[in-house]
Design an enzyme around this catalytic site. Sequence first.
Site, PDB file in Angstrom:
ATOM      1  N   PRO A  91     -11.683   1.231 -11.084  1.00 22.49           N
ATOM      2  CA  PRO A  91     -11.380   2.664 -11.150  1.00 22.49           C
ATOM      3  C   PRO A  91     -12.615   3.552 -11.144  1.00 22.49           C
ATOM      4  CG  PRO A  91     -10.022   1.468 -12.708  1.00 22.49           C
ATOM      5  CD  PRO A  91     -11.043   0.496 -12.185  1.00 22.49           C
ATOM      6  N   GLU A 118      -7.924  -6.951 -18.381  1.00 15.07           N
ATOM      7  CA  GLU A 118      -8.589  -5.709 -18.779  1.00 15.07           C
ATOM      8  C   GLU A 118      -9.866  -5.448 -17.984  1.00 15.07           C
ATOM      9  OE1 GLU A 118      -7.569  -3.261 -21.006  1.00 15.07           O
ATOM     10  OE2 GLU A 118      -5.721  -4.413 -20.744  1.00 15.07           O
ATOM     11  N   ARG A 156      -8.503  -3.591  11.873  1.00 14.05           N
ATOM     12  CA  ARG A 156      -7.927  -2.815  12.989  1.00 14.05           C
ATOM     13  C   ARG A 156      -8.988  -2.079  13.792  1.00 14.05           C
ATOM     14  NH1 ARG A 156      -6.386   2.289  12.604  1.00 14.05           N
ATOM     15  NH2 ARG A 156      -4.345   1.852  13.509  1.00 14.05           N
ATOM     16  N   ASP A 171      -6.803   8.220  15.026  1.00 13.73           N
ATOM     17  CA  ASP A 171      -6.309   8.153  13.657  1.00 13.73           C
ATOM     18  C   ASP A 171      -6.792   9.348  12.845  1.00 13.73           C
ATOM     19  OD1 ASP A 171      -5.051   5.749  14.073  1.00 13.73           O
ATOM     20  OD2 ASP A 171      -6.690   4.530  13.264  1.00 13.73           O
TER      21      ASP A 171
END
Length: 255
Positions: A91, A118, A156, A171
Amino acid sequence: MRFDIITLFPELFAPLLTSGITRRAYESGLVDVRLWNPRDHAEGNYRRVDDRTFGGGPGMVMLAEPLFHCLTAIRADRQDLAPTPLVLFSPIGQTLNHKAVAQWSDSAGAVLLCGRYEGVDQRFIDQYVGQQISLGDFVLSGGEIAAMALLDAVARLQPGVLNDEGSHQLDSFNPALDGLLDTPHYTRPEVWQGHAVPTALTSGHHARIERWRREQSLHLTAMHRPELLVQARLAGKLSREDETFLKEDQHASPP
Protein backbone atom coordinates in the site's frame (compact mmCIF):
# COMPACT_ATOMS: atom_id res chain seq x y z
CA MET A 1 12.19 -10.39 -20.30
CA ARG A 2 11.82 -12.53 -17.22
CA PHE A 3 9.66 -12.10 -14.14
CA ASP A 4 10.25 -14.33 -11.13
CA ILE A 5 7.27 -14.38 -8.77
CA ILE A 6 7.72 -15.13 -5.07
CA THR A 7 4.35 -16.35 -3.87
CA LEU A 8 2.86 -18.74 -1.34
CA PHE A 9 0.09 -19.49 -3.84
CA PRO A 10 1.65 -20.19 -7.26
CA GLU A 11 -1.50 -22.00 -8.37
CA LEU A 12 -3.31 -18.67 -8.55
CA PHE A 13 -1.26 -17.72 -11.63
CA ALA A 14 -2.32 -20.70 -13.78
CA PRO A 15 -5.38 -19.01 -15.38
CA LEU A 16 -3.38 -15.90 -16.23
CA LEU A 17 -0.61 -17.85 -17.94
CA THR A 18 -2.87 -20.18 -19.93
CA SER A 19 -5.92 -18.08 -20.87
CA GLY A 20 -6.75 -15.12 -23.06
CA ILE A 21 -4.78 -13.27 -25.70
CA THR A 22 -1.89 -12.46 -23.37
CA ARG A 23 -1.06 -16.14 -22.96
CA ARG A 24 0.79 -15.77 -26.27
CA ALA A 25 3.38 -13.67 -24.50
CA TYR A 26 3.97 -16.36 -21.88
CA GLU A 27 3.82 -19.37 -24.20
CA SER A 28 6.23 -17.78 -26.68
CA GLY A 29 8.68 -16.73 -23.98
CA LEU A 30 8.36 -13.03 -24.76
CA VAL A 31 7.49 -12.70 -21.08
CA ASP A 32 9.16 -15.52 -19.17
CA VAL A 33 7.30 -16.07 -15.87
CA ARG A 34 8.69 -18.36 -13.19
CA LEU A 35 7.00 -19.10 -9.89
CA TRP A 36 8.83 -19.58 -6.60
CA ASN A 37 7.27 -20.67 -3.33
CA PRO A 38 9.22 -19.50 -0.26
CA ARG A 39 7.88 -22.52 1.60
CA ASP A 40 10.24 -24.62 -0.55
CA HIS A 41 13.11 -22.66 0.98
CA ALA A 42 11.96 -22.80 4.61
CA GLU A 43 13.56 -25.02 7.20
CA GLY A 44 12.07 -27.50 9.67
CA ASN A 45 9.43 -30.18 9.36
CA TYR A 46 6.62 -27.66 8.98
CA ARG A 47 8.36 -25.41 6.42
CA ARG A 48 7.17 -22.40 8.37
CA VAL A 49 7.05 -19.09 6.47
CA ASP A 50 5.31 -16.82 9.00
CA ASP A 51 5.18 -16.02 12.69
CA ARG A 52 3.50 -13.71 15.21
CA THR A 53 4.37 -10.03 15.17
CA PHE A 54 6.61 -8.53 17.84
CA GLY A 55 4.73 -6.11 20.07
CA GLY A 56 1.51 -8.06 19.81
CA GLY A 57 -1.46 -7.55 17.57
CA PRO A 58 -3.50 -9.59 15.10
CA GLY A 59 -2.17 -11.45 12.10
CA MET A 60 1.08 -13.05 11.11
CA VAL A 61 4.20 -11.71 9.41
CA MET A 62 6.19 -13.40 6.63
CA LEU A 63 9.58 -14.55 7.89
CA ALA A 64 12.70 -12.94 6.44
CA GLU A 65 14.85 -16.10 6.28
CA PRO A 66 12.77 -18.18 3.81
CA LEU A 67 12.39 -15.10 1.61
CA PHE A 68 16.14 -14.54 1.68
CA HIS A 69 16.89 -18.14 0.63
CA CYS A 70 14.22 -17.95 -2.08
CA LEU A 71 15.65 -14.71 -3.46
CA THR A 72 19.17 -16.17 -3.37
CA ALA A 73 18.00 -19.17 -5.41
CA ILE A 74 16.29 -16.92 -7.94
CA ARG A 75 19.34 -14.74 -8.47
CA ALA A 76 21.54 -17.80 -8.86
CA ASP A 77 19.11 -19.22 -11.43
CA ARG A 78 18.97 -15.95 -13.36
CA GLN A 79 22.78 -15.69 -13.40
CA ASP A 80 22.50 -11.92 -13.60
CA LEU A 81 25.67 -9.86 -13.68
CA ALA A 82 23.82 -7.18 -11.72
CA PRO A 83 21.26 -7.95 -9.00
CA THR A 84 17.75 -8.21 -10.39
CA PRO A 85 15.46 -5.56 -8.88
CA LEU A 86 13.13 -6.91 -6.20
CA VAL A 87 9.65 -5.38 -6.24
CA LEU A 88 7.17 -5.63 -3.36
CA PHE A 89 3.47 -4.96 -3.84
CA SER A 90 2.48 -2.77 -0.93
CA PRO A 91 0.00 0.00 0.00
CA ILE A 92 2.90 2.42 0.50
CA GLY A 93 4.23 1.85 -3.02
CA GLN A 94 4.00 4.16 -6.00
CA THR A 95 0.70 3.73 -7.84
CA LEU A 96 1.11 1.73 -11.03
CA ASN A 97 0.33 3.70 -14.21
CA HIS A 98 0.78 3.43 -17.97
CA LYS A 99 4.19 5.12 -17.96
CA ALA A 100 5.54 2.63 -15.43
CA VAL A 101 4.04 -0.31 -17.33
CA ALA A 102 5.66 0.90 -20.57
CA GLN A 103 9.02 1.08 -18.79
CA TRP A 104 8.62 -2.43 -17.41
CA SER A 105 7.61 -3.72 -20.87
CA ASP A 106 10.96 -2.56 -22.21
CA SER A 107 13.03 -3.91 -19.31
CA ALA A 108 14.76 -7.19 -18.52
CA GLY A 109 12.10 -7.93 -15.91
CA ALA A 110 12.27 -8.22 -12.14
CA VAL A 111 11.60 -10.36 -9.10
CA LEU A 112 8.09 -9.72 -7.80
CA LEU A 113 7.35 -10.38 -4.14
CA CYS A 114 3.72 -11.10 -3.26
CA GLY A 115 3.24 -10.34 0.40
CA ARG A 116 0.63 -12.10 2.54
CA TYR A 117 -0.86 -11.85 6.02
CA GLU A 118 0.07 -8.62 7.86
CA GLY A 119 3.06 -8.15 5.59
CA VAL A 120 6.78 -8.92 5.32
CA ASP A 121 9.42 -8.60 8.03
CA GLN A 122 10.62 -5.00 7.63
CA ARG A 123 14.27 -6.05 7.89
CA PHE A 124 13.98 -8.03 4.67
CA ILE A 125 12.28 -5.08 2.98
CA ASP A 126 14.98 -2.67 4.13
CA GLN A 127 17.76 -4.97 3.00
CA TYR A 128 16.53 -6.32 -0.32
CA VAL A 129 13.44 -4.59 -1.72
CA GLY A 130 14.34 -1.96 -4.29
CA GLN A 131 10.87 -0.74 -5.26
CA GLN A 132 7.32 -0.93 -3.95
CA ILE A 133 4.22 -0.77 -6.15
CA SER A 134 0.56 -0.20 -5.31
CA LEU A 135 -2.58 -0.62 -7.42
CA GLY A 136 -4.41 2.09 -5.49
CA ASP A 137 -5.78 3.12 -2.13
CA PHE A 138 -7.17 -0.23 -1.03
CA VAL A 139 -5.79 -3.41 0.51
CA LEU A 140 -5.77 -6.88 -1.06
CA SER A 141 -5.35 -10.22 0.70
CA GLY A 142 -2.00 -10.63 -1.01
CA GLY A 143 0.21 -9.33 -3.77
CA GLU A 144 -0.74 -11.97 -6.32
CA ILE A 145 -3.54 -9.96 -7.93
CA ALA A 146 -1.25 -6.93 -8.18
CA ALA A 147 1.48 -9.06 -9.75
CA MET A 148 -1.00 -10.46 -12.28
CA ALA A 149 -2.15 -6.94 -13.15
CA LEU A 150 1.43 -5.89 -13.88
CA LEU A 151 2.16 -9.04 -15.89
CA ASP A 152 -1.01 -8.66 -17.98
CA ALA A 153 -0.34 -4.99 -18.68
CA VAL A 154 3.26 -5.73 -19.70
CA ALA A 155 2.36 -8.78 -21.79
CA ARG A 156 -0.16 -6.95 -24.01
CA LEU A 157 2.51 -4.42 -24.99
CA GLN A 158 4.79 -7.09 -26.42
CA PRO A 159 5.00 -7.37 -30.24
CA GLY A 160 2.71 -10.02 -31.71
CA VAL A 161 0.59 -10.52 -28.59
CA LEU A 162 -2.47 -8.53 -29.66
CA ASN A 163 -4.20 -9.35 -32.95
CA ASP A 164 -3.78 -5.76 -34.11
CA GLU A 165 -0.28 -4.38 -33.53
CA GLY A 166 -1.64 -0.85 -33.20
CA SER A 167 -4.41 -1.74 -30.77
CA HIS A 168 -2.65 -0.72 -27.57
CA GLN A 169 -1.59 2.57 -29.14
CA LEU A 170 -5.17 3.78 -28.76
CA ASP A 171 -5.58 2.67 -25.16
CA SER A 172 -6.41 5.16 -22.44
CA PHE A 173 -3.33 6.95 -21.03
CA ASN A 174 -1.22 6.07 -24.09
CA PRO A 175 1.05 8.82 -25.50
CA ALA A 176 -0.65 8.29 -28.87
CA LEU A 177 -3.79 9.72 -27.22
CA ASP A 178 -1.73 12.40 -25.48
CA GLY A 179 -2.35 10.61 -22.19
CA LEU A 180 -6.13 11.10 -22.38
CA LEU A 181 -8.94 8.57 -21.96
CA ASP A 182 -10.00 6.40 -24.87
CA THR A 183 -13.07 7.17 -26.95
CA PRO A 184 -16.37 5.20 -26.71
CA HIS A 185 -16.67 2.23 -29.06
CA TYR A 186 -19.64 0.80 -30.97
CA THR A 187 -20.31 -2.28 -33.10
CA ARG A 188 -23.22 -3.95 -34.92
CA PRO A 189 -26.18 -3.62 -35.02
CA GLU A 190 -26.31 0.02 -36.07
CA VAL A 191 -29.44 0.51 -33.96
CA TRP A 192 -29.83 -1.36 -30.67
CA GLN A 193 -32.88 -1.01 -28.41
CA GLY A 194 -33.71 2.22 -30.20
CA HIS A 195 -30.24 3.72 -29.77
CA ALA A 196 -28.24 4.43 -32.93
CA VAL A 197 -24.50 4.54 -33.43
CA PRO A 198 -23.30 8.18 -33.65
CA THR A 199 -23.67 9.35 -37.24
CA ALA A 200 -20.04 10.48 -37.42
CA LEU A 201 -18.88 6.87 -37.14
CA THR A 202 -21.10 5.71 -40.02
CA SER A 203 -20.37 8.70 -42.27
CA GLY A 204 -17.31 7.16 -43.95
CA HIS A 205 -15.64 10.56 -43.63
CA HIS A 206 -12.27 9.82 -42.02
CA ALA A 207 -11.49 13.34 -40.91
CA ARG A 208 -14.92 13.68 -39.32
CA ILE A 209 -14.52 10.32 -37.58
CA GLU A 210 -11.11 11.25 -36.18
CA ARG A 211 -12.38 14.63 -34.96
CA TRP A 212 -15.39 12.98 -33.28
CA ARG A 213 -13.11 10.51 -31.53
CA ARG A 214 -10.79 13.28 -30.39
CA GLU A 215 -13.67 15.29 -28.99
CA GLN A 216 -15.11 12.29 -27.20
CA SER A 217 -11.70 11.58 -25.69
CA LEU A 218 -11.47 15.18 -24.50
CA HIS A 219 -15.05 15.08 -23.19
CA LEU A 220 -14.62 11.87 -21.19
CA THR A 221 -11.29 13.01 -19.79
CA ALA A 222 -12.76 16.35 -18.72
CA MET A 223 -15.70 14.60 -17.06
CA HIS A 224 -13.83 11.79 -15.29
CA ARG A 225 -10.09 12.51 -15.13
CA PRO A 226 -9.61 16.29 -15.43
CA GLU A 227 -6.07 16.06 -14.04
CA LEU A 228 -5.04 14.27 -17.24
CA LEU A 229 -6.18 17.30 -19.23
CA VAL A 230 -4.02 19.52 -17.06
CA GLN A 231 -1.01 17.32 -17.78
CA ALA A 232 -1.74 17.30 -21.52
CA ARG A 233 -2.12 21.08 -21.52
CA LEU A 234 1.17 21.61 -19.68
CA ALA A 235 2.87 19.29 -22.18
CA GLY A 236 1.49 21.33 -25.09
CA LYS A 237 -0.62 18.43 -26.39
CA LEU A 238 -3.90 20.31 -26.78
CA SER A 239 -4.55 22.21 -29.99
CA ARG A 240 -6.50 25.44 -30.33
CA GLU A 241 -9.36 23.37 -31.72
CA ASP A 242 -9.19 21.12 -28.65
CA GLU A 243 -9.33 24.10 -26.31
CA THR A 244 -12.29 25.60 -28.17
CA PHE A 245 -14.20 22.33 -27.90
CA LEU A 246 -13.46 22.02 -24.17
CA LYS A 247 -14.62 25.57 -23.53
CA GLU A 248 -17.93 24.88 -25.27
CA ASP A 249 -18.27 21.41 -23.72
CA GLN A 250 -17.60 22.25 -20.08
CA HIS A 251 -21.27 21.99 -19.05
CA ALA A 252 -22.13 18.97 -21.19
CA SER A 253 -23.31 15.71 -19.67
CA PRO A 254 -21.58 12.39 -20.45
CA PRO A 255 -22.54 10.88 -23.84
